[in-house]
Enzyme design. Structure first.
Site, PDB file in Angstrom:
ATOM      1  N   PHE A   1      -4.673   3.208  14.506  1.00  0.00           N
ATOM      2  CA  PHE A   1      -4.786   4.697  13.542  1.00  0.00           C
ATOM      3  C   PHE A   1      -6.360   3.890  12.308  1.00  0.00           C
ATOM      4  O   PHE A   1      -6.054   3.070  12.212  1.00  0.00           O
ATOM      5  CB  PHE A   1      -3.211   4.742  12.943  1.00  0.00           C
ATOM      6  CG  PHE A   1      -2.781   5.513  13.462  1.00  0.00           C
ATOM      7  CD1 PHE A   1      -1.889   5.313  14.218  1.00  0.00           C
ATOM      8  CD2 PHE A   1      -2.126   6.904  12.837  1.00  0.00           C
ATOM      9  CE1 PHE A   1      -0.834   6.498  15.104  1.00  0.00           C
ATOM     10  CE2 PHE A   1      -1.257   7.901  13.138  1.00  0.00           C
ATOM     11  CZ  PHE A   1      -0.886   7.451  14.403  1.00  0.00           C
TER      12      PHE A   1
ATOM     13  N   LYS B   1     -13.758   1.022  15.132  1.00  0.00           N
ATOM     14  CA  LYS B   1     -12.994   0.430  15.529  1.00  0.00           C
ATOM     15  C   LYS B   1     -12.617   0.426  17.039  1.00  0.00           C
ATOM     16  O   LYS B   1     -12.062  -0.472  17.297  1.00  0.00           O
ATOM     17  CB  LYS B   1     -11.375   1.129  14.837  1.00  0.00           C
ATOM     18  CG  LYS B   1     -11.442   1.016  13.216  1.00  0.00           C
ATOM     19  CD  LYS B   1     -10.736   1.286  11.810  1.00  0.00           C
ATOM     20  CE  LYS B   1     -11.438   0.647  10.799  1.00  0.00           C
ATOM     21  NZ  LYS B   1     -10.155   1.664   9.496  1.00  0.00           N
TER      22      LYS B   1
ATOM     23  N   ASP C   1      -4.329  -6.238   4.684  1.00  0.00           N
ATOM     24  CA  ASP C   1      -5.340  -6.427   5.315  1.00  0.00           C
ATOM     25  C   ASP C   1      -5.321  -8.633   4.359  1.00  0.00           C
ATOM     26  O   ASP C   1      -6.197  -9.442   4.866  1.00  0.00           O
ATOM     27  CB  ASP C   1      -6.760  -6.420   4.894  1.00  0.00           C
ATOM     28  CG  ASP C   1      -7.270  -5.203   5.843  1.00  0.00           C
ATOM     29  OD1 ASP C   1      -6.922  -5.207   7.209  1.00  0.00           O
ATOM     30  OD2 ASP C   1      -7.668  -4.176   5.519  1.00  0.00           O
TER      31      ASP C   1
ATOM     32  N   LYS D   1       9.203 -16.904 -10.556  1.00  0.00           N
ATOM     33  CA  LYS D   1       8.772 -15.504 -10.843  1.00  0.00           C
ATOM     34  C   LYS D   1       7.491 -16.393 -12.346  1.00  0.00           C
ATOM     35  O   LYS D   1       7.271 -17.044 -12.752  1.00  0.00           O
ATOM     36  CB  LYS D   1       9.381 -14.929 -11.635  1.00  0.00           C
ATOM     37  CG  LYS D   1       9.215 -14.030 -12.589  1.00  0.00           C
ATOM     38  CD  LYS D   1       9.949 -12.602 -12.924  1.00  0.00           C
ATOM     39  CE  LYS D   1       9.018 -11.755 -13.866  1.00  0.00           C
ATOM     40  NZ  LYS D   1       9.728 -11.555 -15.243  1.00  0.00           N
TER      41      LYS D   1
ATOM     42  N   LYS E   1     -11.454  -3.206  18.638  1.00  0.00           N
ATOM     43  CA  LYS E   1      -9.893  -3.486  18.530  1.00  0.00           C
ATOM     44  C   LYS E   1     -10.110  -3.063  20.505  1.00  0.00           C
ATOM     45  O   LYS E   1      -8.605  -3.210  20.613  1.00  0.00           O
ATOM     46  CB  LYS E   1      -9.225  -3.038  17.891  1.00  0.00           C
ATOM     47  CG  LYS E   1      -9.728  -3.173  16.223  1.00  0.00           C
ATOM     48  CD  LYS E   1      -8.606  -3.052  15.183  1.00  0.00           C
ATOM     49  CE  LYS E   1      -9.146  -3.029  13.638  1.00  0.00           C
ATOM     50  NZ  LYS E   1      -8.061  -2.908  13.046  1.00  0.00           N
TER      51      LYS E   1
ATOM     52  N   ASN F   1       0.815  -1.079  -0.022  1.00  0.00           N
ATOM     53  CA  ASN F   1      -0.136   0.069   0.084  1.00  0.00           C
ATOM     54  C   ASN F   1       0.782   0.870  -0.132  1.00  0.00           C
ATOM     55  O   ASN F   1       2.041   1.422  -0.208  1.00  0.00           O
ATOM     56  CB  ASN F   1      -1.176   0.067   1.103  1.00  0.00           C
ATOM     57  CG  ASN F   1      -0.043  -0.065   2.395  1.00  0.00           C
ATOM     58  OD1 ASN F   1       0.261   0.380   2.417  1.00  0.00           O
ATOM     59  ND2 ASN F   1      -0.409  -0.699   2.896  1.00  0.00           N
TER      60      ASN F   1
HETATM   61  N1  CTP Z   1      -4.303  -2.953  12.198  1.00  0.00           N
HETATM   62  C1  CTP Z   1      -3.930  -4.477  11.918  1.00  0.00           C
HETATM   63  N2  CTP Z   1      -3.959  -5.433  11.261  1.00  0.00           N
HETATM   64  C2  CTP Z   1      -4.079  -5.335  10.195  1.00  0.00           C
HETATM   65  C3  CTP Z   1      -4.863  -4.418  10.024  1.00  0.00           C
HETATM   66  C4  CTP Z   1      -4.819  -2.919  10.529  1.00  0.00           C
HETATM   67  O1  CTP Z   1      -3.117  -4.312  13.216  1.00  0.00           O
HETATM   68  N3  CTP Z   1      -4.454  -6.633   9.412  1.00  0.00           N
HETATM   69  C5  CTP Z   1      -4.302  -2.148  12.621  1.00  0.00           C
HETATM   70  C6  CTP Z   1      -3.430  -0.521  11.890  1.00  0.00           C
HETATM   71  O2  CTP Z   1      -1.862  -1.216  12.585  1.00  0.00           O
HETATM   72  C7  CTP Z   1      -4.480   0.632  12.290  1.00  0.00           C
HETATM   73  C8  CTP Z   1      -5.738  -0.313  12.184  1.00  0.00           C
HETATM   74  O3  CTP Z   1      -5.988  -1.723  13.141  1.00  0.00           O
HETATM   75  O4  CTP Z   1      -3.644   0.733  13.979  1.00  0.00           O
HETATM   76  C9  CTP Z   1      -6.682   0.250  11.795  1.00  0.00           C
HETATM   77  O5  CTP Z   1      -6.799  -0.128  10.639  1.00  0.00           O
HETATM   78  P1  CTP Z   1      -7.166   0.387   9.473  1.00  0.00           P
HETATM   79  O6  CTP Z   1      -6.788  -0.327   8.131  1.00  0.00           O
HETATM   80  O7  CTP Z   1      -7.881   2.091   9.127  1.00  0.00           O
HETATM   81  O8  CTP Z   1      -8.616   0.002   9.303  1.00  0.00           O
HETATM   82  P2  CTP Z   1      -8.852  -1.879   9.905  1.00  0.00           P
HETATM   83  O9  CTP Z   1      -9.176  -2.105  10.748  1.00  0.00           O
HETATM   84  O10 CTP Z   1      -7.871  -2.881   8.375  1.00  0.00           O
HETATM   85  O11 CTP Z   1     -10.856  -1.788   9.111  1.00  0.00           O
HETATM   86  P3  CTP Z   1     -10.765  -2.019   7.545  1.00  0.00           P
HETATM   87  O12 CTP Z   1      -9.983  -1.794   6.473  1.00  0.00           O
HETATM   88  O13 CTP Z   1     -12.030  -2.098   7.346  1.00  0.00           O
HETATM   89  O14 CTP Z   1     -10.854   0.098   7.412  1.00  0.00           O
END
Ligand code: CTP
Length: 403
Positions: free
Chosen positions: A325, A339, A281, A291, A343, A212
């Protein structure tokens, strides 16, 4: 925009006779860039290595020489220079000058200034390693530490005298962060922090990966801020190519799984976790060992869900403060609140990732901080450094709230 910690601070820089004196030129320039006013005082040795003219040009101020000047007598510089400054920084400090400080001597302007000082004194020794490790120098350093002067330990490594060992003037970043610390409340002293930063990479084959746009800048700014406030920091970082600040433990990871393991392994030992990393995610369900070749047809990728690291921490926490975050592109506050609850967090920092000055690559950010108790704080557009400091203001307030 809020000012940098050093903005408007008046620093008296004492430069002694060491080959490292040339590094004080860069230090002068850098401190000024951060907003400090720098006045240089040269010892007689210092003036032999770098000319007063160089420092006058770099500091845009008058340079004071080793001895008292008749034309200054009426201003009593050895008292007034110290009184007018917020910090006396001695870099490089030679064995001779340190011995002068330890003995309370006042036989040149710098030693007299230090003896009469009523502001903090920061000393950065630089000398041959045998001179540094000699019991006389070590005893002098202990003595000046007991006076309340702060000593920045020298680096080890090859020196101008072709010997190796402790005695090199510390890197610029180390000296600057020691100066910043002088002007920052040490409200994270004794706290152990785990900060995550950057993106993760999820390999598809040996050359391709899913990732990302996270630059890591916010997480690294948080690490610098925590160090500056006296915290002990472990930075678990995805690949982002940023220079880690000196004085922390860096754990480099690539994938979300590696980050999960690194974080979980250290969770029990820390007091505060700030989970700033943009964790993928999903990962490709299979990583091809070689490859992938195009076969003239579309390719469908199967993605497997990664563990939610923060969610796991939320289920296992035992008194740690957990800060997450939320990267959002719409419905920020509601999504952040959700969130935070889902969490089991103590605080969430909601980040609009769509704005030009607030997105992943930007040097600025505009966030909203939400606490478990329901407090909402909308911060203005700030640099990521300032945003990090504001986040820790809230963390410290939470930590002080009887947790
Ligand atoms: N986070 C994490 N592990 C993951 C995904 C996210 O620890 N696999 C943590 C990130 O470091 C951040 C928080 O969760 O502190 C929120 O991340 P964000 O990408 O905003 O949200 P998601 O939980 O992934 O939800 P969504 O993608 O549905 O918005």
């Amino acid at each position: 925009m809020a000012a940098h910690t050093l903005s408007g601070k008046k620093i008296l820089l004492g430069v002694c006779g060491s080959i490292a004196a040339y590094k004080a030129c860069d230090l002068t320039r850098h401190l000024r860039k951060l907003g400090a006013e720098v006045t240089v005082v040269l010892t007689s040795g210092g003036a032999r290595f770098v000319s007063p003219l160089t420092f006058a040009a770099l500091s845009a101020a008058r340079v004071y020489g080793p001895m008292f000047d008749a034309q200054d007598a009426h201003t009593i510089p050895h008292i007034n220079l110290g009184r007018d400054h917020d910090l006396i920084l001695v870099a490089p400090a030679t064995a001779q000058t340190i011995a002068r400080f330890a003995g309370g001597l006042a036989d040149d302007l710098l030693s007299t200034l230090v003896l009469a000082a009523d502001c903090p004194v920061l000393v950065c020794p630089a000398m041959n390693s045998r001179m540094f490790t000699h019991p006389a120098t070590q005893a002098n350093l202990e003595k000046i530490s007991a006076f309340g002067y702060q000593v920045v330990p020298p680096d080890s490594g090859p020196m101008a005298c072709k010997e190796e060992g402790p005695g090199r003037l510390p890197e610029l970043a180390v000296m600057v962060s020691a100066v910043e610390k002088v002007f920052t409340p040490q409200d994270l002293a004794g706290k152990r922090l785990l900060i995550t930063a950057g993106p993760t990479e999820e390999p598809l084959d040996p050359v391709r990966y899913l990732s990302n746009r996270s630059s890591g800048k916010m997480g690294y700014a948080l690490a610098r801020a925590a160090l500056r406030r006296g915290g002990q920091v472990v930075l678990v970082s995805g690949p982002c190519g940023l220079e880690p600040p000196p004085g922390l433990e860096l754990v480099s990871v690539r994938t979300a799984r590696e980050m999960y393991e690194a974080v979980l392994e250290r969770f029990a030992e820390v007091d505060i976790v700030v989970k700033c990393a943009a964790v993928s995610d999903f990962r490709p369900a299979r990583c091809a060992p070689v490859k992938l070749k195009k076969k003239g047809a579309d390719l469908f990728l199967e993605l497997a869900a990664n563990e939610d690291i923060l969610h796991t921490l939320g289920t296992r926490k035992q008194g740690q403060i957990l800060v997450g975050f939320a990267a959002e592109s719409q419905g920020h506050l509601a999504a952040g609140k959700e969130k935070l609850a889902a969490k089991n967090l103590d605080m969430i920092v909601i980040n609009d990732i769509q704005g030009e000055s607030t997105g992943f690559q930007a040097d600025t950010n505009q966030v909203t901080i939400l606490t478990r108790e329901g407090a909402v704080q909308e911060l203005p557009l700030l640099s990521k450094e300032e945003t990090a400091m504001a986040i820790f203001d809230s963390v410290v307030a939470l930590a002080g709230g009887g947790r």
